[in-house]
Design a protein around this motif. Structure first.
Motif, mmCIF file in Angstrom:
data_model
loop_
_atom_site.group_PDB
_atom_site.id
_atom_site.type_symbol
_atom_site.label_atom_id
_atom_site.label_comp_id
_atom_site.label_asym_id
_atom_site.label_seq_id
_atom_site.Cartn_x
_atom_site.Cartn_y
_atom_site.Cartn_z
ATOM 1 N N LEU A 2 6.353 39.290 12.433
ATOM 2 C CA LEU A 2 7.783 39.522 12.367
ATOM 3 C C LEU A 2 8.205 40.231 13.649
ATOM 4 O O LEU A 2 7.659 41.264 14.009
ATOM 5 C CB LEU A 2 8.112 40.377 11.149
ATOM 6 N N ARG A 3 9.162 39.643 14.316
ATOM 7 C CA ARG A 3 9.662 40.234 15.550
ATOM 8 C C ARG A 3 11.092 40.671 15.340
ATOM 9 O O ARG A 3 11.899 39.932 14.782
ATOM 10 C CB ARG A 3 9.616 39.229 16.696
ATOM 11 N N GLU A 4 11.410 41.857 15.788
ATOM 12 C CA GLU A 4 12.787 42.318 15.702
ATOM 13 C C GLU A 4 13.500 41.893 16.974
ATOM 14 O O GLU A 4 12.987 42.062 18.076
ATOM 15 C CB GLU A 4 12.828 43.828 15.557
ATOM 16 N N ILE A 5 14.663 41.351 16.807
ATOM 17 C CA ILE A 5 15.432 40.867 17.949
ATOM 18 C C ILE A 5 16.668 41.732 18.086
ATOM 19 O O ILE A 5 17.445 41.858 17.149
ATOM 20 C CB ILE A 5 15.828 39.395 17.760
ATOM 21 N N ASP A 35 22.550 48.259 13.343
ATOM 22 C CA ASP A 35 22.391 47.282 14.415
ATOM 23 C C ASP A 35 23.079 45.990 14.013
ATOM 24 O O ASP A 35 23.302 45.720 12.840
ATOM 25 C CB ASP A 35 20.907 46.995 14.670
ATOM 26 N N ARG A 36 23.412 45.196 15.002
ATOM 27 C CA ARG A 36 24.014 43.897 14.729
ATOM 28 C C ARG A 36 22.999 42.989 14.067
ATOM 29 O O ARG A 36 21.815 43.033 14.367
ATOM 30 C CB ARG A 36 24.477 43.243 16.024
ATOM 31 N N LYS A 42 17.474 36.621 9.783
ATOM 32 C CA LYS A 42 17.751 36.175 8.425
ATOM 33 C C LYS A 42 17.080 34.841 8.110
ATOM 34 O O LYS A 42 16.564 34.638 7.017
ATOM 35 C CB LYS A 42 19.272 36.064 8.220
ATOM 36 N N LEU A 43 17.065 33.924 9.069
ATOM 37 C CA LEU A 43 16.609 32.564 8.809
ATOM 38 C C LEU A 43 15.110 32.346 8.977
ATOM 39 O O LEU A 43 14.550 31.436 8.381
ATOM 40 C CB LEU A 43 17.347 31.574 9.719
#
Length: 143
Positions: A2-5, A35-36, A42-43
């Motif tokens: 899982l990467r946070e963008i 955060d935005r 989500k996808l």
């Protein structure tokens, strides 16, 4: 994996470096700043196994997938009865619903009177499961 963008801030939309600290005092609302949301967060559950396709036909409109929809396909999700899947049939990419009846697996396009295609081992390869369908909502209207 899982990467946070974190997308870059748009200086025209957010001209202040720290909008919660304008007057020198911390804003009480600062505890609620978030955060935005980036749509990929989500996808996409597994970025390494996720691919994108564009639906080129209207065959699956009865299942809620319109023409030109963006399909998010995850190869790590196991296909099950009722899943929308992307398959490669003799070198052609097609999207169908998977129907499992006993030991037999069929592909259908969602219409009541549609033809069922039996999945056998030769010629048909299940690529992945469609986890999201992003349908276009705007149409050009000529006046």
């Amino acid at each position: 994996m899982l990467r946070e963008i974190n997308p870059k801030r748009d200086k025209e939309l957010e001209p202040l470096a720290d909008p919660g600290n304008v007057s020198g005092f911390a804003s009480p609302a600062g505890d609620y700043i978030q955060d935005r949301l980036h749509i990929v967060q989500k996808l996409v559950k597994d970025p390494v196994s996720t691919f994108y396709f564009q639906m080129e036909s209207k065959e699956l409109e009865s299942l809620g997938i319109s023409k030109n929809a963006l399909l998010v396909v995850d190869r790590s999700v196991p296909p099950r009865h009722g899943s929308i899947i992307v398959v490669n049939k003799d070198g052609e990419w097609i999207v169908r619903q998977l129907i499992i009846l006993g030991r037999q697996k069929y592909l259908v396009n969602g219409r009541l009177q549609s033809e069922r295609t039996l999945i056998d081992d030769d010629g048909i390869h299940i690529f992945g499961v469609v986890t999201w369908s992003c349908n276009p909502m705007l149409k050009l209207i000529k006046h």
